[in-house]
Design an enzyme around this catalytic site. Structure first.
Site, PDB file in Angstrom:
ATOM      1  CE1 TYR A 171      10.107   1.550  -0.625  1.00 30.25           C
ATOM      2  CE2 TYR A 171      12.188   1.207   0.520  1.00 30.25           C
ATOM      3  CZ  TYR A 171      10.808   1.313   0.542  1.00 30.25           C
ATOM      4  OH  TYR A 171      10.128   1.198   1.739  1.00 30.25           O
TER       5      TYR A 171
HETATM    6  N1  LIG Z   1       7.178  -3.555   4.302  1.00 32.70           N
HETATM    7  C1  LIG Z   1       8.427  -3.134   4.518  1.00 32.70           C
HETATM    8  O1  LIG Z   1       9.385  -3.943   4.580  1.00 32.70           O
HETATM    9  C2  LIG Z   1       8.706  -1.664   4.694  1.00 32.70           C
HETATM   10  C3  LIG Z   1       9.971  -1.276   5.183  1.00 32.70           C
HETATM   11  C4  LIG Z   1      10.235   0.081   5.339  1.00 32.70           C
HETATM   12  C5  LIG Z   1       9.279   1.019   5.019  1.00 32.70           C
HETATM   13  N2  LIG Z   1       8.068   0.604   4.542  1.00 32.70           N
HETATM   14  C6  LIG Z   1       7.106   1.619   4.155  1.00 32.70           C
HETATM   15  O2  LIG Z   1       5.914   1.458   4.902  1.00 32.70           O
HETATM   16  C7  LIG Z   1       4.813   1.952   4.147  1.00 32.70           C
HETATM   17  C8  LIG Z   1       3.684   0.943   4.150  1.00 32.70           C
HETATM   18  O3  LIG Z   1       4.162  -0.243   3.549  1.00 32.70           O
HETATM   19  P1  LIG Z   1       3.508  -1.683   3.795  1.00 32.70           P
HETATM   20  O4  LIG Z   1       4.650  -2.596   4.041  1.00 32.70           O
HETATM   21  O5  LIG Z   1       2.418  -1.598   4.764  1.00 32.70           O
HETATM   22  O6  LIG Z   1       3.026  -1.988   2.315  1.00 32.70           O
HETATM   23  P2  LIG Z   1       1.592  -2.371   1.724  1.00 32.70           P
HETATM   24  O7  LIG Z   1       1.841  -2.639   0.282  1.00 32.70           O
HETATM   25  O8  LIG Z   1       0.952  -3.418   2.541  1.00 32.70           O
HETATM   26  O9  LIG Z   1       0.767  -1.025   1.898  1.00 32.70           O
HETATM   27  C9  LIG Z   1       0.934   0.066   1.028  1.00 32.70           C
HETATM   28  C10 LIG Z   1      -0.437   0.562   0.629  1.00 32.70           C
HETATM   29  O10 LIG Z   1      -0.242   1.715  -0.185  1.00 32.70           O
HETATM   30  C11 LIG Z   1      -1.233   1.681  -1.197  1.00 32.70           C
HETATM   31  N3  LIG Z   1      -0.800   2.483  -2.342  1.00 32.70           N
HETATM   32  C12 LIG Z   1       0.170   2.204  -3.244  1.00 32.70           C
HETATM   33  N4  LIG Z   1       0.209   3.170  -4.168  1.00 32.70           N
HETATM   34  C13 LIG Z   1      -0.737   4.083  -3.844  1.00 32.70           C
HETATM   35  C14 LIG Z   1      -1.201   5.283  -4.435  1.00 32.70           C
HETATM   36  N5  LIG Z   1      -0.658   5.734  -5.566  1.00 32.70           N
HETATM   37  N6  LIG Z   1      -2.191   5.960  -3.827  1.00 32.70           N
HETATM   38  C15 LIG Z   1      -2.755   5.501  -2.695  1.00 32.70           C
HETATM   39  N7  LIG Z   1      -2.390   4.350  -2.101  1.00 32.70           N
HETATM   40  C16 LIG Z   1      -1.384   3.646  -2.674  1.00 32.70           C
HETATM   41  C17 LIG Z   1      -1.355   0.196  -1.570  1.00 32.70           C
HETATM   42  O11 LIG Z   1      -2.583  -0.075  -2.241  1.00 32.70           O
HETATM   43  C18 LIG Z   1      -1.237  -0.457  -0.210  1.00 32.70           C
HETATM   44  O12 LIG Z   1      -2.519  -0.656   0.379  1.00 32.70           O
HETATM   45  C19 LIG Z   1       5.368   2.271   2.756  1.00 32.70           C
HETATM   46  O13 LIG Z   1       5.619   3.644   2.647  1.00 32.70           O
HETATM   47  C20 LIG Z   1       6.658   1.501   2.716  1.00 32.70           C
HETATM   48  O14 LIG Z   1       7.604   2.062   1.830  1.00 32.70           O
HETATM   49  C21 LIG Z   1       7.748  -0.701   4.390  1.00 32.70           C
END
Ligand SMILES: NC(=O)c1ccc[n+]([C@@H]2O[C@H](COP(=O)([O-])OP(=O)(O)OC[C@H]3O[C@@H](n4cnc5c(N)ncnc54)[C@H](O)[C@@H]3O)[C@@H](O)[C@H]2O)c1
Length: 294
Positions: A171
């Site tokens: 990641y």
């Molecule tokens: N939640 C955290 O702690 C955190 C921290 C830092 C960065 N982020 C980043 O923020 C972004 C959003 O994360 P989130 O926390 O809202 O997570 P989340 O899991 O709620 O949302 C991610 C979405 O991406 C979709 N997804 C996954 N694989 C996919 C694919 N191959 N094609 C299309 N859609 C796909 C999932 O179905 C989901 O709806 C991500 O890039 C994550 O890495 C999250």
């Protein structure tokens, strides 16, 4: 000429992009911060907010929530790791809506596995979604932004793209790469004199469920972020023309520490409990989980 405008000209800053009257496309907006950014864009008067997600049902639910707020919307089932799906849906979007003003590359996944438990497939999938997809999707919409010299490309990276973290060899590396992608794209656009804006977003953990089970040692310095405040922060940053946003500000320490000797960086990271954050990680159990906290 106002001093701010003069400064922007000297610094060759990109155009400011407003959410009002814009066409916004967000990947991974079936849940989490993607969904909340979509709703916020609608509240701020976007003309259309287009939802891409692997989970088509979730994409369509977000689209109906966006429509209820007065913007046009459409939910597409798109796997951003599949070039044919990305190309077909992008062509549909451009045919129906004519342009995309704000593209938010947000879809992301995490395995949370120890290095030795990671298969080649785990590593490839993580890089495919978190990094390679940004090339694939941006390629579809950047040409029309360049033609109009207007638009914004947002890279949702992570604080883990600024410092390596235990149990995140896949990641964290994919997020370092996405930070590099965003920085190089910014450099290239600037070099060619383009006014297209880019933003890279590097948040600490957010309570969306993606990182279920993570813990933080000093919540007053490094709080687990509320999804709504993270989503608002991205939309605010786009409207202000900010090009990099880390959240919370304390995450900047990771950047400030970079030139220091490795044992010092490691000791500081350990002191702040960074490498213990994943000890009780379970991750999302239900893929279609939709946070209620707006
Ligand atoms: N939640 C955290 O702690 C955190 C921290 C830092 C960065 N982020 C980043 O923020 C972004 C959003 O994360 P989130 O926390 O809202 O997570 P989340 O899991 O709620 O949302 C991610 C979405 O991406 C979709 N997804 C996954 N694989 C996919 C694919 N191959 N094609 C299309 N859609 C796909 C999932 O179905 C989901 O709806 C991500 O890039 C994550 O890495 C999250």
């Amino acid at each position: 000429m106002k001093i701010v405008n003069l400064l922007n000209k000297v610094l060759k800053r990109p155009n400011t992009v407003t959410t009002r009257d814009s066409v916004v496309l967000i990947t991974g907006a079936g849940s989490g911060i993607g969904r909340l950014m979509a709703l916020e864009a609608a509240r701020r008067g976007a003309t259309a907010v287009l939802i891409w997600d692997l989970n088509e049902k979730a994409a369509k639910v977000t689209a109906s929530e966006v429509e209820a707020l007065g913007a046009s919307s459409h939910g597409y089932g798109v796997d951003v790791t599949k070039s044919d799906e990305v190309e077909t849906s992008a062509a549909d979007v451009l045919k129906e809506f004519g342009r995309v003003d704000i593209l938010i590359n947000n879809a992301g996944i995490v395995t949370g596995k120890d290095f030795l438990d990671l298969s080649d497939e785990d590593v490839s999938r993580t890089f495919e979604v978190n990094t390679i997809a940004h090339y694939r999707v941006t390629r579809q919409f950047l040409p029309q932004m360049l033609e109009r010299d207007y638009g914004s490309v947002v890279t949702v990276a992570s604080a883990a793209g600024l410092i390596g973290v235990a149990r995140q060899t896949d990641y964290s590396a994919s997020k370092f790469a996405s930070v590099g992608f965003a920085e190089s794209l910014r450099a290239e656009l600037r070099h060619r004199g383009s006014k297209v804006h880019t933003l890279v977003f590097c948040p600490y953990y957010i309570s969306t469920g993606l990182f279920e089970g993570v813990k933080t040692r000093f919540p007053f310095l490094l709080p687990i972020l509320e999804p709504q405040s993270a989503a608002l922060s991205v939309i605010d940053a786009i409207e202000k023309g900010t090009q990099m946003r880390v959240m919370p500000g304390f995450v900047r320490l990771a950047q400030i520490m970079r030139p220091m000797p490795v044992p010092i960086i490691d000791a500081v990271a350990d002191f702040f409990g960074i490498n213990s954050t994943m000890d009780d990680f379970t991750g999302r159990k239900n893929e279609a989980a939709r946070p209620e906290d707006e």
